[in-house]
Design an enzyme around this catalytic site. Sequence first.
Site, PDB file in Angstrom:
ATOM      1  N   ASP A  10       3.348  16.323  10.660  1.00 22.90           N
ATOM      2  CA  ASP A  10       3.577  15.836   9.292  1.00 22.90           C
ATOM      3  C   ASP A  10       2.270  15.746   8.508  1.00 22.90           C
ATOM      4  O   ASP A  10       1.977  14.730   7.879  1.00 22.90           O
ATOM      5  CB  ASP A  10       4.287  14.483   9.331  1.00 22.90           C
ATOM      6  N   LEU A  65       0.818  -1.208   0.000  1.00 24.32           N
ATOM      7  CA  LEU A  65       0.000   0.000   0.000  1.00 24.32           C
ATOM      8  C   LEU A  65       0.851   1.257   0.000  1.00 24.32           C
ATOM      9  O   LEU A  65       0.422   2.303  -0.477  1.00 24.32           O
ATOM     10  CB  LEU A  65      -0.920   0.031   1.233  1.00 24.32           C
ATOM     11  N   GLY A  66       2.047   1.175   0.567  1.00 22.86           N
ATOM     12  CA  GLY A  66       2.904   2.357   0.617  1.00 22.86           C
ATOM     13  C   GLY A  66       4.123   2.097   1.477  1.00 22.86           C
ATOM     14  O   GLY A  66       4.205   1.107   2.207  1.00 22.86           O
ATOM     15  N   GLU A  67       5.069   3.038   1.374  1.00 17.02           N
ATOM     16  CA  GLU A  67       6.302   2.915   2.142  1.00 17.02           C
ATOM     17  C   GLU A  67       6.766   4.299   2.558  1.00 17.02           C
ATOM     18  O   GLU A  67       6.742   5.240   1.765  1.00 17.02           O
ATOM     19  CB  GLU A  67       7.388   2.237   1.297  1.00 17.02           C
TER      20      GLU A  67
END
Length: 197
Positions: free
Chosen positions: A123, A3-5
Amino acid sequence: EPLGEGDRKRTYLALDTNLDRKVALALVKPEAARSDPEGTRREVEILCQAGNHDSIVTLHDSGVFEGTEYLVLEFLPGGTLRDYLDKQRRRNRRVPVAEVMQFGRQLARAVSQVHQRGLIHRDIAPANVWLDERHVAHLGDFDSAILTGAPQDPQAMPPTTEAYASPEQIAGGRLDERSDLYSLGAVLYELVTGQRP
């Protein structure tokens, strides 16, 4: 499937076999666990402190399996706000004003919840906002979050997405809730104009 990193974790779509539901399984990279052994515990504590909210990603579980730290998070099938912005850009389209207003309200409520719970996210960026199947925005990725009154050593703080960071954050100054508001404004600016401020 992936899904993401990020700097600290790799996240995969997984199946919770106990409850027969899809989840996002975030595995902490070994080098990140070595360089910041308390990082995962700190993130879990911060997510718990942030509490349940419609516009904050829900933590279901955390632990260690065969030496790998993991977080089990709510799976949001709409992808990230970054994915959505990139898709609109490829189609040469702007995000409709009604959607910008909707995302703005949802994220402002999430940020308000975070601040009321004594946290600074640090963030807020399109890659850290996930969309569910109803296109509702959820603030996620609390790797960089800090307690409002905690001592602040810029050298010891986890990295953030510089393109959306407030000037005081980039300069290594003391942060408060206004830093998150600046980042939220930068995200909304990009939603409206298609460009980063």
